[in-house]
Write a protein that holds these residues in place. Structure first.
Motif, mmCIF file in Angstrom:
data_model
loop_
_atom_site.group_PDB
_atom_site.id
_atom_site.type_symbol
_atom_site.label_atom_id
_atom_site.label_comp_id
_atom_site.label_asym_id
_atom_site.label_seq_id
_atom_site.Cartn_x
_atom_site.Cartn_y
_atom_site.Cartn_z
ATOM 1 N N ARG A 105 40.394 33.496 38.841
ATOM 2 C CA ARG A 105 40.967 34.628 39.244
ATOM 3 C C ARG A 105 40.986 35.675 38.330
ATOM 4 O O ARG A 105 40.329 37.003 38.748
ATOM 5 C CB ARG A 105 42.254 34.642 40.025
ATOM 6 C CG ARG A 105 42.748 35.641 40.663
ATOM 7 C CD ARG A 105 44.340 35.452 41.073
ATOM 8 N NE ARG A 105 44.416 34.313 41.756
ATOM 9 C CZ ARG A 105 44.952 34.256 42.944
ATOM 10 N NH1 ARG A 105 45.467 35.298 43.575
ATOM 11 N NH2 ARG A 105 45.024 33.260 43.581
ATOM 12 N N ALA B 149 37.365 36.814 37.550
ATOM 13 C CA ALA B 149 36.703 37.612 38.666
ATOM 14 C C ALA B 149 37.318 39.087 38.801
ATOM 15 O O ALA B 149 36.286 39.902 39.128
ATOM 16 C CB ALA B 149 36.994 37.032 40.110
ATOM 17 N N LYS B 150 38.481 39.113 38.536
ATOM 18 C CA LYS B 150 39.052 40.597 38.661
ATOM 19 C C LYS B 150 38.516 41.195 37.531
ATOM 20 O O LYS B 150 38.343 42.745 37.546
ATOM 21 C CB LYS B 150 40.507 40.626 38.730
ATOM 22 C CG LYS B 150 41.096 40.029 40.011
ATOM 23 C CD LYS B 150 40.785 40.931 41.033
ATOM 24 C CE LYS B 150 41.604 40.580 42.489
ATOM 25 N NZ LYS B 150 41.017 41.397 43.545
ATOM 26 N N GLU C 163 34.991 35.825 43.330
ATOM 27 C CA GLU C 163 36.206 35.687 43.920
ATOM 28 C C GLU C 163 35.893 34.832 45.254
ATOM 29 O O GLU C 163 36.918 34.104 45.727
ATOM 30 C CB GLU C 163 36.716 36.978 44.107
ATOM 31 C CG GLU C 163 38.148 37.002 44.898
ATOM 32 C CD GLU C 163 38.625 38.381 44.848
ATOM 33 O OE1 GLU C 163 39.947 38.649 44.970
ATOM 34 O OE2 GLU C 163 38.024 39.533 44.808
#
Length: 57
Positions: free
Chosen positions: A6, A9-10, A46
Motif C-alpha cells: 500500500r 503504491a501511494k 493499488e
C-alpha cells in the motif's frame, strides 16, 4: 492489502504526480509523460492489491 504494498503504491502515485506536474510546468513533456506513467503504475499496483484482497475474503 499489505501495508508495504500500500505504501509503495501511494509513493509511486505521489512521486509520479509531482514529477508530472513539475515537468509540465517547465515545459518538459517527455518527463511529464514519464511521471504520468509512474503515477499510472502506482494506481495499477493499488488496484491489483485490492483485487487480491477481494478474492482472499
Amino acid at each position: 492489502m499489505s501495508a508495504g504494498e500500500r505504501a509503495k503504491a501511494k509513493a509511486e502515485q505521489g512521486v509520479g504526480k509531482a514529477v508530472r506536474k513539475a515537468a509540465h510546468a517547465l515545459g518538459n513533456e517527455t518527463t511529464a509523460a514519464k511521471g504520468g506513467a509512474l503515477e499510472a503504475r502506482g494506481k495499477a499496483r493499488e488496484a491489483k492489491e485490492k483485487s487480491k484482497d477481494t478474492f482472499k475474503h
